[in-house]
Design a protein around this motif. Structure first.
Motif, mmCIF file in Angstrom:
data_model
loop_
_atom_site.group_PDB
_atom_site.id
_atom_site.type_symbol
_atom_site.label_atom_id
_atom_site.label_comp_id
_atom_site.label_asym_id
_atom_site.label_seq_id
_atom_site.Cartn_x
_atom_site.Cartn_y
_atom_site.Cartn_z
ATOM 1 N N TYR A 32 0.800 -1.222 0.000
ATOM 2 C CA TYR A 32 0.000 0.000 0.000
ATOM 3 C C TYR A 32 0.835 1.277 0.000
ATOM 4 O O TYR A 32 1.903 1.341 0.617
ATOM 5 N N ASP A 33 0.295 2.288 -0.663
ATOM 6 C CA ASP A 33 0.758 3.646 -0.403
ATOM 7 C C ASP A 33 0.202 4.050 0.956
ATOM 8 O O ASP A 33 -0.873 3.586 1.363
ATOM 9 N N MET A 34 0.924 4.935 1.647
ATOM 10 C CA MET A 34 0.451 5.341 2.969
ATOM 11 C C MET A 34 0.901 6.759 3.262
ATOM 12 O O MET A 34 1.819 7.278 2.599
ATOM 13 N N GLY A 35 0.236 7.361 4.216
ATOM 14 C CA GLY A 35 0.581 8.758 4.471
ATOM 15 C C GLY A 35 0.108 9.256 5.812
ATOM 16 O O GLY A 35 -0.497 8.525 6.601
ATOM 17 N N TRP A 36 0.425 10.511 6.041
ATOM 18 C CA TRP A 36 0.010 11.221 7.241
ATOM 19 C C TRP A 36 -0.805 12.440 6.839
ATOM 20 O O TRP A 36 -0.472 13.140 5.871
ATOM 21 N N TYR A 37 -1.836 12.690 7.631
ATOM 22 C CA TYR A 37 -2.701 13.843 7.449
ATOM 23 C C TYR A 37 -2.887 14.499 8.809
ATOM 24 O O TYR A 37 -2.637 13.880 9.846
ATOM 25 N N ARG A 38 -3.314 15.743 8.791
ATOM 26 C CA ARG A 38 -3.574 16.407 10.074
ATOM 27 C C ARG A 38 -4.827 17.265 9.952
ATOM 28 O O ARG A 38 -5.211 17.693 8.858
ATOM 29 N N GLN A 39 -5.420 17.503 11.112
ATOM 30 C CA GLN A 39 -6.657 18.270 11.145
ATOM 31 C C GLN A 39 -6.663 19.165 12.378
ATOM 32 O O GLN A 39 -6.295 18.722 13.480
ATOM 33 N N THR A 40 -7.087 20.394 12.179
ATOM 34 C CA THR A 40 -7.275 21.327 13.278
ATOM 35 C C THR A 40 -8.750 21.701 13.335
ATOM 36 O O THR A 40 -9.461 21.590 12.322
ATOM 37 N N PRO A 41 -9.223 22.137 14.505
ATOM 38 C CA PRO A 41 -10.647 22.485 14.635
ATOM 39 C C PRO A 41 -11.088 23.494 13.582
ATOM 40 O O PRO A 41 -10.428 24.504 13.350
ATOM 41 N N GLY A 42 -12.198 23.199 12.953
ATOM 42 C CA GLY A 42 -12.765 24.110 11.970
ATOM 43 C C GLY A 42 -12.175 24.002 10.592
ATOM 44 O O GLY A 42 -12.591 24.711 9.679
ATOM 45 N N LYS A 43 -11.208 23.121 10.442
ATOM 46 C CA LYS A 43 -10.566 22.969 9.134
ATOM 47 C C LYS A 43 -10.708 21.550 8.644
ATOM 48 O O LYS A 43 -10.882 20.608 9.429
ATOM 49 N N GLU A 44 -10.567 21.399 7.352
ATOM 50 C CA GLU A 44 -10.614 20.059 6.773
ATOM 51 C C GLU A 44 -9.283 19.351 7.026
ATOM 52 O O GLU A 44 -8.241 19.974 7.213
#
Length: 112
Positions: A32-44
């Motif tokens: 698999y390809d894999m990754g990291w994402y992040r999220q802050t309140p009010g944002k996608e």
């Protein structure tokens, strides 16, 4: 059953470092390809870094030169080394494997 467990988040001072890990089970990690994402309140949720099954990497412009994504296929672990952290790096970080598998998230806070 696929399970992704993230760890390594926490509180760090500006300029500091953290290393996130995502331990995977129940999945053929190598394909698999894999990754990291992040999220802050009010944002996608936003893309941070990605590593393909062939080992190619790419990064969001905001983290280039500071973050390094890597994987250990022997341990089924995806890692994200984060250096020179600043307040804009704060958020909940999620690992993603393939198109559908997400971890539960780990909080990163940058504050003095």
């Amino acid at each position: 059953q696929v399970r992704l467990v993230e760890s390594g988040g926490g509180l760090v001072r500006p300029g500091g470092s953290l290393r996130l890990s995502c331990a995977a089970s129940g999945i053929n990690f190598r394909i698999y390809d894999m990754g990291w994402y992040r999220q802050t309140p009010g944002k996608e949720r936003e893309f941070v870094a990605r590593i393909t099954s062939a080992g190619f990497t790419n990064y969001a412009d905001s983290v280039k030169g500071r973050f390094t994504i890597s994987r250990d296929t022997a341990k089924n672990t995806l890692n994200l080394q984060m250096n020179s952290l600043n307040s804009e790096d704060m958020g909940i970080y999620y690992c993603k494997i393939g198109l559908a598998y997400w971890g539960q998230g780990t909080q990163v806070t940058v504050s003095s």
